[in-house]
Design a protein around this motif. Structure first.
Motif, PDB file in Angstrom:
ATOM      1  N   LEU A   7       4.260 -14.568  25.290  1.00  0.00           N
ATOM      2  CA  LEU A   7       4.725 -14.428  23.909  1.00  0.00           C
ATOM      3  C   LEU A   7       3.760 -15.067  22.921  1.00  0.00           C
ATOM      4  N   CYS A   8       3.225 -16.251  23.264  1.00  0.00           N
ATOM      5  CA  CYS A   8       2.354 -16.937  22.300  1.00  0.00           C
ATOM      6  C   CYS A   8       1.019 -16.217  22.124  1.00  0.00           C
ATOM      7  N   TYR A   9       0.522 -15.560  23.176  1.00  0.00           N
ATOM      8  CA  TYR A   9      -0.737 -14.830  23.034  1.00  0.00           C
ATOM      9  C   TYR A   9      -0.565 -13.511  22.281  1.00  0.00           C
ATOM     10  N   ASN A  10       0.685 -13.008  22.199  1.00  0.00           N
ATOM     11  CA  ASN A  10       0.953 -11.787  21.437  1.00  0.00           C
ATOM     12  C   ASN A  10       1.623 -12.073  20.104  1.00  0.00           C
ATOM     13  N   SER A  11       1.743 -13.341  19.736  1.00  0.00           N
ATOM     14  CA  SER A  11       2.451 -13.727  18.528  1.00  0.00           C
ATOM     15  C   SER A  11       1.680 -13.327  17.271  1.00  0.00           C
ATOM     16  N   GLY A  12       2.430 -13.042  16.217  1.00  0.00           N
ATOM     17  CA  GLY A  12       1.804 -12.746  14.933  1.00  0.00           C
ATOM     18  C   GLY A  12       1.185 -13.967  14.284  1.00  0.00           C
ATOM     19  N   LEU A  13       1.585 -15.166  14.735  1.00  0.00           N
ATOM     20  CA  LEU A  13       1.012 -16.412  14.221  1.00  0.00           C
ATOM     21  C   LEU A  13      -0.046 -16.985  15.154  1.00  0.00           C
ATOM     22  N   ARG A  14      -0.473 -16.183  16.104  1.00  0.00           N
ATOM     23  CA  ARG A  14      -1.432 -16.656  17.117  1.00  0.00           C
ATOM     24  C   ARG A  14      -2.720 -17.168  16.493  1.00  0.00           C
ATOM     25  N   TYR A  15      -3.207 -16.518  15.441  1.00  0.00           N
ATOM     26  CA  TYR A  15      -4.511 -16.864  14.874  1.00  0.00           C
ATOM     27  C   TYR A  15      -4.408 -17.740  13.624  1.00  0.00           C
ATOM     28  N   GLU A  16      -3.235 -18.291  13.385  1.00  0.00           N
ATOM     29  CA  GLU A  16      -3.130 -19.304  12.341  1.00  0.00           C
ATOM     30  C   GLU A  16      -3.686 -20.625  12.858  1.00  0.00           C
ATOM     31  N   ASN A  17      -4.085 -21.493  11.947  1.00  0.00           N
ATOM     32  CA  ASN A  17      -4.659 -22.773  12.334  1.00  0.00           C
ATOM     33  C   ASN A  17      -3.672 -23.576  13.185  1.00  0.00           C
ATOM     34  N   ALA A  18      -4.136 -24.052  14.344  1.00  0.00           N
ATOM     35  CA  ALA A  18      -3.252 -24.770  15.269  1.00  0.00           C
ATOM     36  C   ALA A  18      -2.792 -26.102  14.696  1.00  0.00           C
ATOM     37  N   GLY A  19      -3.647 -26.758  13.914  1.00  0.00           N
ATOM     38  CA  GLY A  19      -3.272 -28.028  13.309  1.00  0.00           C
ATOM     39  C   GLY A  19      -2.121 -27.875  12.332  1.00  0.00           C
ATOM     40  N   GLU A  20      -2.127 -26.785  11.566  1.00  0.00           N
ATOM     41  CA  GLU A  20      -1.033 -26.526  10.632  1.00  0.00           C
ATOM     42  C   GLU A  20       0.288 -26.334  11.374  1.00  0.00           C
ATOM     43  N   LYS A  21       0.258 -25.532  12.423  1.00  0.00           N
ATOM     44  CA  LYS A  21       1.484 -25.274  13.184  1.00  0.00           C
ATOM     45  C   LYS A  21       1.976 -26.542  13.873  1.00  0.00           C
ATOM     46  N   PHE A  22       1.043 -27.330  14.406  1.00  0.00           N
ATOM     47  CA  PHE A  22       1.422 -28.568  15.094  1.00  0.00           C
ATOM     48  C   PHE A  22       2.050 -29.559  14.111  1.00  0.00           C
TER      49      PHE A  22
END
Length: 258
Positions: A7-22
């Motif tokens: 799911l995470c590799y096909n997510s629409g938010l996959r290419y958002e900055n990881a630091g922001e999501k974290f």
């Protein structure tokens, strides 16, 4: 692959900055747990669900299915808070058994509901992070936060070996099924014991082979993994800041002024 990993590799938010999501997931989780407020927990649960399903394009049925897993444990664990055995009936319900009552109070029910909502909201924060961020990106964020390298490497190796063990267990289980290894309860127990034994032996062999291959590639005590760098966006940072400030103000208001 594990379902969440797919799911995470096909997510629409996959290419958002990881630091922001974290940062978004962790700060929201901390505020939610600290507040212990049903209002804040409800807001967090709704926002995380909308972002995960709408923006992340995670199927709604899958998301609800994953939420039901902790919900079952929460319902069972909070029964002890709601249901009591007393000599005097309480105000919510009461079932008389001789001189005793199986009863519950409205206060206990509200407290149990608060625990359930807070825990589900916290789990939704972790689901948002895990369903939209691949593990290498999370490890990259932890490295930037100066998390101990030993811990990061252990997480990476454990993450890798989860797939290896699942793959090995699948083929061993299929082989046992083809040989009628689960035709009854007794043979199922023997097959399960044999599966665990074989899995342990193969895991040790694969770990030795992995270490040998790392040594052959000049392993110096640090595992280096290529990661994708997605620069943060000012718009996203502003939205995260506004949302967290809103939760913080709501937390202060409900803690000190209500």
């Amino acid at each position: 692959m594990i379902t969440i990993d797919k799911l995470c590799y096909n997510s629409g938010l996959r290419y958002e900055n990881a630091g922001e999501k974290f940062a978004f997931a962790m700060i929201t989780l901390v505020l939610c747990v600290m507040s212990r407020s049903m209002v804040i927990a409800g807001i967090v649960l709704a926002v995380m669900g909308i972002l995960t399903v709408w923006k992340g394009r995670i199927p709604l049925f899958r998301y609800l299915h994953f939420l039901c897993i902790p919900l079952v444990f929460l319902l069972l664990s909070t029964l002890a808070i709601i249901v009591n055995v007393k000599k005097e009936p309480l105000d919510l319900f009461a079932l008389q058994l001789g001189n005793w009552y199986i009863t519950g109070s409205m206060q206990g029910f509200l407290y149990a509901l608060q625990l359930i909502l807070t825990a589900l909201a916290a789990v939704s924060c972790l689901y948002f992070l895990s369903m939209n961020t691949p593990m290498p990106d999370i490890l990259m964020v932890l490295e930037k936060l100066h998390c101990p390298k030993l811990l990061i490497e252990l997480m990476l190796l454990i993450y890798r070996f989860i797939f290896i063990l699942l793959d090995t267990a699948y083929y061993l289980s299929t082989s046992q099924e083809c040989r009628l290894g689960n035709r009854n309860y007794r043979t199922s127990l023997k097959s399960f014991a044999a599966l665990c034994t074989a899995l342990m032996i193969r895991a040790v062999k694969r770990s030795n082979a992995l270490y040998a291959s790392m040594e052959a590639r000049c392993y110096d005590g640090t595992i280096r993994v290529l990661t994708e760098d997605h620069p943060p966006r000012k718009k996203i940072i502003v939205l995260i800041t506004v949302f967290e400030l809103f939760l913080f103000v709501l937390f202060i208001q409900r803690r000190f002024f209500l």
